[in-house]
Design an enzyme around this catalytic site. Structure first.
Site, PDB file in Angstrom:
ATOM      1  N   HIS A 150      -9.297   0.834   5.121  1.00 30.32           N
ATOM      2  CA  HIS A 150      -8.001   1.076   5.766  1.00 30.32           C
ATOM      3  C   HIS A 150      -8.192   2.019   6.960  1.00 30.32           C
ATOM      4  O   HIS A 150      -9.017   2.931   6.907  1.00 30.32           O
ATOM      5  CB  HIS A 150      -7.012   1.670   4.755  1.00 30.32           C
ATOM      6  CG  HIS A 150      -5.625   1.699   5.309  1.00 30.32           C
ATOM      7  ND1 HIS A 150      -5.201   2.694   6.149  1.00 30.32           N
ATOM      8  CD2 HIS A 150      -4.600   0.830   5.194  1.00 30.32           C
ATOM      9  CE1 HIS A 150      -3.949   2.437   6.521  1.00 30.32           C
ATOM     10  NE2 HIS A 150      -3.565   1.310   5.956  1.00 30.32           N
TER      11      HIS A 150
ATOM     12  N   GLU B 102      -5.146  -5.249  10.644  1.00 27.48           N
ATOM     13  CA  GLU B 102      -4.109  -4.243  10.867  1.00 27.48           C
ATOM     14  C   GLU B 102      -4.375  -3.522  12.184  1.00 27.48           C
ATOM     15  O   GLU B 102      -5.183  -2.574  12.216  1.00 27.48           O
ATOM     16  CB  GLU B 102      -4.107  -3.222   9.729  1.00 27.48           C
ATOM     17  CG  GLU B 102      -3.823  -3.829   8.372  1.00 27.48           C
ATOM     18  CD  GLU B 102      -3.296  -2.789   7.405  1.00 27.48           C
ATOM     19  OE1 GLU B 102      -2.189  -2.964   6.913  1.00 27.48           O
ATOM     20  OE2 GLU B 102      -3.993  -1.789   7.160  1.00 27.48           O
TER      21      GLU B 102
ATOM     22  N   GLY C 126       2.578   2.152  10.790  1.00 25.64           N
ATOM     23  CA  GLY C 126       3.485   3.280  10.619  1.00 25.64           C
ATOM     24  C   GLY C 126       4.186   3.689  11.902  1.00 25.64           C
ATOM     25  O   GLY C 126       4.796   4.752  11.969  1.00 25.64           O
TER      26      GLY C 126
ATOM     27  N   GLU D 156      -6.610   4.486   7.976  1.00 23.43           N
ATOM     28  CA  GLU D 156      -6.473   5.920   7.677  1.00 23.43           C
ATOM     29  C   GLU D 156      -7.755   6.453   7.034  1.00 23.43           C
ATOM     30  O   GLU D 156      -8.131   7.611   7.252  1.00 23.43           O
ATOM     31  CB  GLU D 156      -5.241   6.147   6.782  1.00 23.43           C
ATOM     32  CG  GLU D 156      -3.959   5.986   7.591  1.00 23.43           C
ATOM     33  CD  GLU D 156      -2.790   5.417   6.826  1.00 23.43           C
ATOM     34  OE1 GLU D 156      -2.759   5.497   5.593  1.00 23.43           O
ATOM     35  OE2 GLU D 156      -1.893   4.854   7.503  1.00 23.43           O
TER      36      GLU D 156
ATOM     37  N   SER E 272       3.650  -2.259  10.292  1.00 25.21           N
ATOM     38  CA  SER E 272       5.111  -2.262  10.491  1.00 25.21           C
ATOM     39  C   SER E 272       5.767  -3.598  10.171  1.00 25.21           C
ATOM     40  O   SER E 272       6.703  -4.015  10.855  1.00 25.21           O
ATOM     41  CB  SER E 272       5.458  -1.811  11.916  1.00 25.21           C
ATOM     42  OG  SER E 272       5.027  -0.480  12.123  1.00 25.21           O
TER      43      SER E 272
ATOM     44  N   ASN F  70       0.869  -1.182   0.000  1.00 25.24           N
ATOM     45  CA  ASN F  70       0.000   0.000   0.000  1.00 25.24           C
ATOM     46  C   ASN F  70       0.902   1.226   0.000  1.00 25.24           C
ATOM     47  O   ASN F  70       1.503   1.548   1.022  1.00 25.24           O
ATOM     48  CB  ASN F  70      -0.880  -0.058   1.257  1.00 25.24           C
ATOM     49  CG  ASN F  70      -1.714   1.198   1.444  1.00 25.24           C
ATOM     50  OD1 ASN F  70      -1.785   2.044   0.546  1.00 25.24           O
ATOM     51  ND2 ASN F  70      -2.341   1.318   2.601  1.00 25.24           N
TER      52      ASN F  70
ATOM     53  N   LYS G 195       0.142   4.309  -0.265  1.00 27.06           N
ATOM     54  CA  LYS G 195      -0.474   5.499   0.337  1.00 27.06           C
ATOM     55  C   LYS G 195      -0.209   6.741  -0.546  1.00 27.06           C
ATOM     56  O   LYS G 195      -0.108   6.596  -1.763  1.00 27.06           O
ATOM     57  CB  LYS G 195       0.031   5.682   1.776  1.00 27.06           C
ATOM     58  CG  LYS G 195      -0.142   4.383   2.593  1.00 27.06           C
ATOM     59  CD  LYS G 195       0.085   4.523   4.060  1.00 27.06           C
ATOM     60  CE  LYS G 195      -0.113   3.181   4.725  1.00 27.06           C
ATOM     61  NZ  LYS G 195       0.029   3.222   6.181  1.00 27.06           N
TER      62      LYS G 195
HETATM   63  P1  PGA Z   1       3.028   0.172   7.675  1.00 27.17           P
HETATM   64  O1  PGA Z   1       1.550   0.339   7.051  1.00 27.17           O
HETATM   65  O2  PGA Z   1       3.585  -1.104   7.098  1.00 27.17           O
HETATM   66  O3  PGA Z   1       3.774   1.402   7.261  1.00 27.17           O
HETATM   67  O4  PGA Z   1       2.844   0.067   9.158  1.00 27.17           O
HETATM   68  C1  PGA Z   1       0.707  -0.756   6.893  1.00 27.17           C
HETATM   69  C2  PGA Z   1      -0.595  -0.292   6.302  1.00 27.17           C
HETATM   70  O5  PGA Z   1      -1.051   0.814   6.606  1.00 27.17           O
HETATM   71  O6  PGA Z   1      -1.217  -1.020   5.494  1.00 27.17           O
END
Ligand code: PGA
Length: 250
Positions: A95, A167, A173, A97, A213, A9, A11
């Site tokens: 997601h 997740e 992140g 976010e 992460s 992803n 983003k």
């Molecule tokens: P990250 O993001 O690997 O940077 O923690 C995962 C995601 O948001 O799908």
């Protein structure tokens, strides 16, 4: 059918030129011969070029979001039909976010799932608890409710087009991952919850990805757990070496 998947992803990262550079690096570095499906999700404006670029490769393209309406006065939005028309057949929905920053509710996400399925798209459905939920020992309830409110209105056949991505929000992140044991515990719970609602065939057939992460140095241990079928990767998907190392960790 349940299988290994690693999805990146991206983003809101990478302009047109950087997208092309990263795709070229991925074509060079990703393994050709592993039994794993590889997906990348660049931003909307680079999806069409990514589909063209990856045409003769084993990498497919997903969108990071879409709108739940068929078409109309929704300034700035993108529809399922638009995605399909450029050859994008998979979409990431729900997601964290989108849920937190853009206030998408379970009901909105459920409507997006329905619209994607109407257009024969596959959905990577994201969900997961926040840190306070885990501290309050509510994480199983939160995850069960997100599944129920987002997906449990579907009939059995629709599940062929669903991939799950657990997740935990506190791990996205942040550099903090769920331990492999925490991931396995939750993935097992998710599969059990689906088994109760839809039966064993569907519970065993659905792929459940872990996200939050995932990095080259922790991927192998997380992926070794029996109910973890792969990963949804954010930050580490932006560097070809790291993403390739994660795919190789399967
Ligand atoms: P990250 O993001 O690997 O940077 O923690 C995962 C995601 O948001 O799908």
């Amino acid at each position: 059918m349940r299988h290994h998947i690693v999805a990146g992803n991206w983003k809101m990262n990478k302009n047109a030129e950087q997208t092309e550079d990263l795709l070229n690096a991925l074509i060079d570095q990703l393994p050709q011969d592993k039994a794993v499906e590889i997906i990348v999700a660049p931003t909307f404006i680079n999806l069409a070029s990514a589909v063209d670029h990856l045409e003769y490769t084993n990498i497919s393209v997903a969108a990071q979001n879409m709108h739940e309406a068929e078409s109309g006065a929704f300034t700035g939005e993108i529809s399922a039909d638009m995605l399909k028309s450029i050859g994008v057949n998979t979409v990431i929905l729900g997601h964290s976010e989108r849920r937190t920053i853009f206030h998408e509710t379970d009901a909105i996400i459920a409507a997006k799932v329905d619209k994607a399925l109407q257009h024969q798209m596959r959905v990577i459905f994201c969900f997961g608890e926040e840190l306070k939920d885990r501290k309050d020992d509510q994480h199983f309830n939160v995850v069960e409710n997100q599944l129920r409110d987002g997906l449990f209105h579907l009939d059995k056949t629709a599940w062929e087009s669903i991939v799950l991505a657990y997740e935990p929000v506190w791990a996205i992140g942040t550099g903090e991952t769920a331990s492999p044991e925490q991931a396995q515990e939750m993935h097992q719970f998710i599969r059990e919850t689906i088994r109760k609602a839809y039966g064993s065939d569907i519970a065993e057939a659905v792929s459940i990805l872990y996200g939050g992460s995932v990095k080259p140095d922790n991927a192998a241990e997380i992926f070794s757990k029996p109910d973890v079928d792969g990963g949804l990767i954010g930050g580490a998907a932006l560097k070809a070496e790291d993403f390739a190392a994660i795919v190789n960790a399967i």
